[in-house]
Every structure is written in C-alpha cells, then in structure tokens.
Design an enzyme around this catalytic site. Structure first.
Site, PDB file in Angstrom:
ATOM      1  N   GLY A   1       0.792  -1.217   0.000  1.00  0.00           N
ATOM      2  CA  GLY A   1       0.000   0.000   0.000  1.00  0.00           C
ATOM      3  C   GLY A   1       0.825   1.267   0.000  1.00  0.00           C
ATOM      4  O   GLY A   1       1.829   1.388  -0.709  1.00  0.00           O
TER       5      GLY A   1
ATOM      6  N   ARG B   1       5.012  -5.799  10.121  1.00  0.00           N
ATOM      7  CA  ARG B   1       4.758  -7.086  10.790  1.00  0.00           C
ATOM      8  C   ARG B   1       4.884  -8.220   9.793  1.00  0.00           C
ATOM      9  O   ARG B   1       5.223  -9.340  10.159  1.00  0.00           O
ATOM     10  CB  ARG B   1       3.366  -7.098  11.410  1.00  0.00           C
ATOM     11  CG  ARG B   1       3.206  -6.204  12.625  1.00  0.00           C
ATOM     12  CD  ARG B   1       1.897  -6.481  13.324  1.00  0.00           C
ATOM     13  NE  ARG B   1       0.759  -6.473  12.411  1.00  0.00           N
ATOM     14  CZ  ARG B   1      -0.447  -6.930  12.711  1.00  0.00           C
ATOM     15  NH1 ARG B   1      -0.689  -7.462  13.886  1.00  0.00           N
ATOM     16  NH2 ARG B   1      -1.434  -6.848  11.833  1.00  0.00           N
TER      17      ARG B   1
ATOM     18  N   ASN C   1       3.837   5.295   8.978  1.00  0.00           N
ATOM     19  CA  ASN C   1       2.766   5.004   8.032  1.00  0.00           C
ATOM     20  C   ASN C   1       1.829   3.885   8.479  1.00  0.00           C
ATOM     21  O   ASN C   1       0.672   3.845   8.056  1.00  0.00           O
ATOM     22  CB  ASN C   1       3.389   4.629   6.678  1.00  0.00           C
ATOM     23  CG  ASN C   1       2.391   4.006   5.735  1.00  0.00           C
ATOM     24  OD1 ASN C   1       1.591   4.691   5.103  1.00  0.00           O
ATOM     25  ND2 ASN C   1       2.403   2.674   5.633  1.00  0.00           N
TER      26      ASN C   1
ATOM     27  N   TYR D   1     -10.951   5.232  14.149  1.00  0.00           N
ATOM     28  CA  TYR D   1      -9.972   5.689  13.157  1.00  0.00           C
ATOM     29  C   TYR D   1      -9.877   7.208  13.154  1.00  0.00           C
ATOM     30  O   TYR D   1      -8.776   7.772  13.141  1.00  0.00           O
ATOM     31  CB  TYR D   1     -10.378   5.160  11.785  1.00  0.00           C
ATOM     32  CG  TYR D   1      -9.419   5.475  10.664  1.00  0.00           C
ATOM     33  CD1 TYR D   1      -8.270   4.718  10.489  1.00  0.00           C
ATOM     34  CD2 TYR D   1      -9.683   6.502   9.755  1.00  0.00           C
ATOM     35  CE1 TYR D   1      -7.399   4.979   9.445  1.00  0.00           C
ATOM     36  CE2 TYR D   1      -8.823   6.771   8.708  1.00  0.00           C
ATOM     37  CZ  TYR D   1      -7.680   6.016   8.560  1.00  0.00           C
ATOM     38  OH  TYR D   1      -6.812   6.278   7.530  1.00  0.00           O
TER      39      TYR D   1
ATOM     40  N   LYS E   1      -6.518   9.337  14.094  1.00  0.00           N
ATOM     41  CA  LYS E   1      -5.881  10.239  13.136  1.00  0.00           C
ATOM     42  C   LYS E   1      -5.908  11.682  13.625  1.00  0.00           C
ATOM     43  O   LYS E   1      -4.989  12.466  13.350  1.00  0.00           O
ATOM     44  CB  LYS E   1      -6.561  10.115  11.772  1.00  0.00           C
ATOM     45  CG  LYS E   1      -6.338   8.776  11.084  1.00  0.00           C
ATOM     46  CD  LYS E   1      -4.861   8.464  10.887  1.00  0.00           C
ATOM     47  CE  LYS E   1      -4.626   7.264   9.986  1.00  0.00           C
ATOM     48  NZ  LYS E   1      -3.186   6.949   9.825  1.00  0.00           N
TER      49      LYS E   1
ATOM     50  N   THR F   1      -5.493   1.288  -2.438  1.00  0.00           N
ATOM     51  CA  THR F   1      -4.544   0.405  -1.777  1.00  0.00           C
ATOM     52  C   THR F   1      -5.257  -0.905  -1.453  1.00  0.00           C
ATOM     53  O   THR F   1      -6.489  -0.977  -1.516  1.00  0.00           O
ATOM     54  CB  THR F   1      -4.029   1.022  -0.464  1.00  0.00           C
ATOM     55  OG1 THR F   1      -5.149   1.178   0.430  1.00  0.00           O
ATOM     56  CG2 THR F   1      -3.378   2.378  -0.708  1.00  0.00           C
ATOM     57  N   PRO F   2      -4.507  -1.947  -1.086  1.00  0.00           N
ATOM     58  CA  PRO F   2      -5.179  -3.195  -0.688  1.00  0.00           C
ATOM     59  C   PRO F   2      -6.192  -2.994   0.430  1.00  0.00           C
ATOM     60  O   PRO F   2      -7.262  -3.616   0.431  1.00  0.00           O
ATOM     61  CB  PRO F   2      -4.012  -4.081  -0.256  1.00  0.00           C
ATOM     62  CG  PRO F   2      -2.862  -3.604  -1.083  1.00  0.00           C
ATOM     63  CD  PRO F   2      -3.044  -2.116  -1.183  1.00  0.00           C
TER      64      PRO F   2
END
Length: 253
Positions: A18, A39, A86, A151, A155, A188-189
């Site tokens: 991503g 990870r 990121n 989320y 953020k 992105t994925p």
C-alpha cells in the site's frame, strides 16, 4: 544528477504494501537508503530486496521492538534522517458499534505507534543537518465520518501530536521537522478490501487530472512524503497536508 534524498537514511513503518510500499519505492528511487519495516516480514524483505534497502520486523505497538529496531539502525547506519510513521488499520464502526477493544487497537497502532516511533527515533535524528518526520494522518482527522469513530479519533490525535513534536524539536534546536499528510481515498489493498472488492486486482489509476470522486494512487501520497522528507521543505514544519483531490475543500450539503 543526485536524487532529492540522496544519501539519507529512511525508515518506513507498514512498508510491505500500500502507501508504505510506495513511500519506500519513491524514497529509494530518489537516493535514500530505506529500512522497510512491517509485521509482514516476508513481504517487507521482498520490497527491500527490490529497492536495495533493508528489512526489519516491527510491530509498531511494541515499545521493545521499536527500541530494538532503532538500536540496529544506529549500529548499521549511525543515525536516521527520515522517519515515516505510516503503519495503520481501519475498522468500520460507529461510536455505538465500536467495542472498547477495537477502539484501543486503533489507538495502539496509530497513536502509540507514532508516539513510540518519534520518541525513540528523535535521538538518532538530532543534528543530522536537517531531518524529517512524516506522520500519516487522514482526511478523517479533518472531517466527520460517523462510521469510523476509532480511526478518526486516532488520526486526529496524530494531527495534534505532530504539531507538538514539531515545536519541541524546533525549540530544542534539533534540526528535525515534523509534518503530517492527510490522504483521501487512495487505491490500496486496505481500501480495496473495505470497499467490498477483496481479492480483486487493484485498479489502475490513470495519470493526469482526476474527477472529484476518483481514488488516488499510492504514488500521489508518496510524492508528498518525498517532498516533506527532502530538504526542499526545510521551511515547512508542524503542518498537515491534505492529499485528497480537493475533498476537504469541497462544500458538503
């Protein structure tokens, strides 16, 4: 002609895929030695091998792993010039739906991960002649989205923390700038999977101007990362740059 970050040492979290992968590729293409952390260690090694960088396993929630990784960076490279925080996740839940466990997971990955990265990287970034921290916020930190409460909270915290870290480093005379990027919808994925297209090929995002409702490409965010990581942005500090095709500026009714 030398690259825009020629000779700099960069560490990117969540670099296996991503946005993180795109960041690693662009920084390496412009001359940085990139440490790809994730990870997903096997994927990180594939990215690192392709760009001529290093790879290390890192769960950003772990203080011990952060300390180990940055100790290895100092031993191998003598310091660090660029940190890109990121790594992230998103679970679609409103304030009524979200469990405390999921809320804390977002805080651990986004907020604690960014905090730990900055805390332990700053000693390696002092007095490097101009270093840069780039944190990944989101348009979710600038707007109201009812279905991603954890989320947006995470953020938003990154956005505020970025300004505090920027001022601390400036007040201490460290020569470290700290800024954040607030991406909009990027193909992105993670975005593919949460939009119900799991398993499908990622869409090709065309070059040139895009319509208002279009998704962006990872390279659009990576270009902003590159600018903030480079010495070109030496007078840019403590800000959040939306990379969202005007989403935050558009009136909503």
């Amino acid at each position: 002609m030398a690259g825009r970050v020629e000779g700099k040492i960069a560490l990117v979290t969540g670099g296996a895929m991503g946005l993180g992968k795109a960041d690693c590729e662009m920084l390496a293409a412009e001359g940085a030695r990139v440490i790809v952390t994730d990870r997903e260690c096997e994927q990180a090694h594939k990215v690192a091998e392709r760009i001529g960088g290093d790879a290390m396993a890192l769960d950003v929630k772990s203080e011990e792993q952060w300390q180990e990784v940055l100790k290895a960076v100092e031993e191998r490279h003598g310091g660090l010039d660029i940190l890109v925080n990121n790594a992230g996740n998103v679970i679609f839940e409103s304030v009524e739906d979200s469990s405390l466990k999921n809320f804390k997971l977002h805080m651990a990955i986004h907020v604690e991960g960014t905090f730990l990265g900055c805390k332990y990287a700053i000693p390696l970034m002092k007095n490097r002649g101009g270093a840069s921290i780039v944190n990944m916020a989101s348009t979710a930190a600038l707007m109201g989205y009812g279905n991603i409460v954890a989320y947006t909270a995470a953020k938003g915290a990154i956005r505020a923390m970025t300004r505090s870290i920027a001022m601390h480093c400036q007040d201490e005379g460290y020569g470290i700038r700290c800024n954040a990027i607030a991406p909009g919808g990027i193909e992105t994925p993670m975005v593919r999977d949460i939009s119900g297209r799991g398993g499908e090929e990622l869409m090709e995002i065309p070059d040139g101007p895009l319509p208002a409702d279009a998704l962006g490409a990872p390279k659009d965010v990576a270009a902003a990362v590159l600018y903030l990581a480079s010495d070109e942005s030496r007078f840019v500090n403590g800000i959040v740059i939306p990379v969202d095709n005007g989403l935050d500026a558009r009136p909503h009714h």
